[in-house]
Design a protein around this motif. Structure first.
Motif, PDB file in Angstrom:
ATOM      1  N   GLY A   1     -20.076 -21.567   4.896  1.00  0.00           N
ATOM      2  CA  GLY A   1     -21.366 -22.235   4.735  1.00  0.00           C
ATOM      3  C   GLY A   1     -21.205 -23.735   4.838  1.00  0.00           C
ATOM      4  O   GLY A   1     -20.845 -24.254   5.877  1.00  0.00           O
ATOM      5  N   SER A   2     -21.432 -24.424   3.698  1.00  0.00           N
ATOM      6  CA  SER A   2     -21.297 -25.884   3.665  1.00  0.00           C
ATOM      7  C   SER A   2     -20.748 -26.305   2.314  1.00  0.00           C
ATOM      8  O   SER A   2     -20.765 -25.539   1.352  1.00  0.00           O
ATOM      9  N   GLU A   3     -20.305 -27.554   2.270  1.00  0.00           N
ATOM     10  CA  GLU A   3     -19.888 -28.139   1.003  1.00  0.00           C
ATOM     11  C   GLU A   3     -20.347 -29.582   0.952  1.00  0.00           C
ATOM     12  O   GLU A   3     -20.505 -30.238   1.977  1.00  0.00           O
ATOM     13  N   LEU A   4     -20.599 -30.025  -0.274  1.00  0.00           N
ATOM     14  CA  LEU A   4     -20.930 -31.417  -0.529  1.00  0.00           C
ATOM     15  C   LEU A   4     -19.775 -31.987  -1.343  1.00  0.00           C
ATOM     16  O   LEU A   4     -19.404 -31.418  -2.378  1.00  0.00           O
TER      17      LEU A   4
ATOM     18  N   ALA B   1     -23.492 -33.610 -14.151  1.00  0.00           N
ATOM     19  CA  ALA B   1     -24.749 -33.755 -13.415  1.00  0.00           C
ATOM     20  C   ALA B   1     -24.612 -33.213 -11.989  1.00  0.00           C
ATOM     21  O   ALA B   1     -25.517 -32.542 -11.486  1.00  0.00           O
ATOM     22  N   LEU B   2     -23.480 -33.471 -11.339  1.00  0.00           N
ATOM     23  CA  LEU B   2     -23.263 -32.958  -9.985  1.00  0.00           C
ATOM     24  C   LEU B   2     -23.245 -31.428  -9.970  1.00  0.00           C
ATOM     25  O   LEU B   2     -23.771 -30.795  -9.055  1.00  0.00           O
ATOM     26  N   ARG B   3     -22.675 -30.831 -11.002  1.00  0.00           N
ATOM     27  CA  ARG B   3     -22.612 -29.369 -11.061  1.00  0.00           C
ATOM     28  C   ARG B   3     -23.987 -28.756 -11.288  1.00  0.00           C
ATOM     29  O   ARG B   3     -24.292 -27.694 -10.737  1.00  0.00           O
ATOM     30  N   VAL B   4     -24.817 -29.406 -12.086  1.00  0.00           N
ATOM     31  CA  VAL B   4     -26.191 -28.921 -12.267  1.00  0.00           C
ATOM     32  C   VAL B   4     -26.942 -29.028 -10.945  1.00  0.00           C
ATOM     33  O   VAL B   4     -27.640 -28.091 -10.539  1.00  0.00           O
ATOM     34  N   GLU B   5     -26.798 -30.156 -10.259  1.00  0.00           N
ATOM     35  CA  GLU B   5     -27.466 -30.329  -8.972  1.00  0.00           C
ATOM     36  C   GLU B   5     -27.019 -29.263  -7.983  1.00  0.00           C
ATOM     37  O   GLU B   5     -27.840 -28.676  -7.258  1.00  0.00           O
ATOM     38  N   SER B   6     -25.734 -28.965  -7.955  1.00  0.00           N
ATOM     39  CA  SER B   6     -25.205 -27.951  -7.054  1.00  0.00           C
ATOM     40  C   SER B   6     -25.785 -26.569  -7.377  1.00  0.00           C
ATOM     41  O   SER B   6     -26.219 -25.840  -6.478  1.00  0.00           O
TER      42      SER B   6
ATOM     43  N   LYS C   1     -10.216 -41.892 -10.712  1.00  0.00           N
ATOM     44  CA  LYS C   1     -10.724 -41.223  -9.514  1.00  0.00           C
ATOM     45  C   LYS C   1     -11.560 -40.004  -9.902  1.00  0.00           C
ATOM     46  O   LYS C   1     -11.226 -39.270 -10.823  1.00  0.00           O
ATOM     47  N   LEU C   2     -12.653 -39.831  -9.182  1.00  0.00           N
ATOM     48  CA  LEU C   2     -13.511 -38.667  -9.347  1.00  0.00           C
ATOM     49  C   LEU C   2     -13.555 -37.943  -8.019  1.00  0.00           C
ATOM     50  O   LEU C   2     -13.697 -38.578  -6.963  1.00  0.00           O
ATOM     51  N   HIS C   3     -13.401 -36.622  -8.058  1.00  0.00           N
ATOM     52  CA  HIS C   3     -13.451 -35.799  -6.845  1.00  0.00           C
ATOM     53  C   HIS C   3     -14.135 -34.494  -7.221  1.00  0.00           C
ATOM     54  O   HIS C   3     -13.627 -33.738  -8.042  1.00  0.00           O
ATOM     55  N   GLU C   4     -15.293 -34.252  -6.636  1.00  0.00           N
ATOM     56  CA  GLU C   4     -16.061 -33.045  -6.939  1.00  0.00           C
ATOM     57  C   GLU C   4     -16.541 -32.425  -5.634  1.00  0.00           C
ATOM     58  O   GLU C   4     -17.089 -33.109  -4.769  1.00  0.00           O
ATOM     59  N   ILE C   5     -16.323 -31.120  -5.502  1.00  0.00           N
ATOM     60  CA  ILE C   5     -16.775 -30.371  -4.333  1.00  0.00           C
ATOM     61  C   ILE C   5     -17.772 -29.325  -4.797  1.00  0.00           C
ATOM     62  O   ILE C   5     -17.487 -28.556  -5.712  1.00  0.00           O
ATOM     63  N   SER C   6     -18.934 -29.306  -4.158  1.00  0.00           N
ATOM     64  CA  SER C   6     -19.960 -28.307  -4.438  1.00  0.00           C
ATOM     65  C   SER C   6     -20.079 -27.394  -3.230  1.00  0.00           C
ATOM     66  O   SER C   6     -20.326 -27.862  -2.119  1.00  0.00           O
ATOM     67  N   GLU C   7     -19.897 -26.109  -3.445  1.00  0.00           N
ATOM     68  CA  GLU C   7     -19.967 -25.117  -2.373  1.00  0.00           C
ATOM     69  C   GLU C   7     -21.397 -24.598  -2.218  1.00  0.00           C
ATOM     70  O   GLU C   7     -22.073 -24.346  -3.213  1.00  0.00           O
TER      71      GLU C   7
END
Length: 165
Positions: A118-121, A149-154, A2-8
């Motif tokens: 704000g928002s989160e992805l 990659a998700l963290r760089v995008e965030s 499982k992968l779970h990533e939250i970008s604030e």
């Protein structure tokens, strides 16, 4: 696995976050920041339904036992399909990532939603490497690359939204 990533995205609306997600130039900049050797970004946008496809060639930054299987580079295809906005601007979609020529995938969901700040992805998925005996040893390496990659995008997304504010 499982992968779970939250970008604030502090101070950003869901609409602002989605605006960068659907921006092909932004997604190309992220490919450059994650050191893609080659990439192609395609966004099919009819307003309510948005499909993002990113094909990129990446250095195989994996342990040697994985590189023996993949070679020095991997070709990754990422496809996101986003639905229409909810009343509050929130969006939901699906995401599928495949490594071409390899039995490695991630299938999951993605969502942008408002938070008090704000928002989160949020990206949730199942990383699968279908190789008998060693697939489970490789899955954490694939998940680590996706998360990076998700963290760089965030990080790039927060910077982009800040400059547009």
């Amino acid at each position: 696995m499982k992968l779970h990533e939250i970008s604030e995205y502090p101070g950003a609306t869901p609409e602002q976050v989605f605006a960068i997600i659907r921006d092909d130039e932004f997604r190309a900049q992220v490919c450059e920041k994650i050191h893609a050797l080659a990439y192609e970004v395609t966004v099919d946008d009819d307003g309510d339904q948005v499909r993002v496809r990113i094909d990129r060639t990446m250095p195989a930054e994996m342990p040697d036992f994985v590189k023996k299987l993949t070679g020095e580079t991997v070709e990754v295809r990422q496809v996101e399909e986003w639905g229409p906005p909810a009343a509050d601007g929130a969006r939901r979609g699906t995401v599928r990532l495949t490594i071409k020529g390899q039995p490695a995938t991630m299938n999951g969901t993605t969502a942008i939603r408002a938070t008090p700040d704000g928002s989160e992805l949020v990206v949730e998925g199942d990383v699968k490497v279908a190789i008998p005996l060693i697939g489970r040893r490789i899955e954490p390496e694939v998940a680590k690359a996706i998360t990076a990659a998700l963290r760089v995008e965030s990080s790039q997304g927060r910077a982009r939204i800040a400059t547009e504010a």
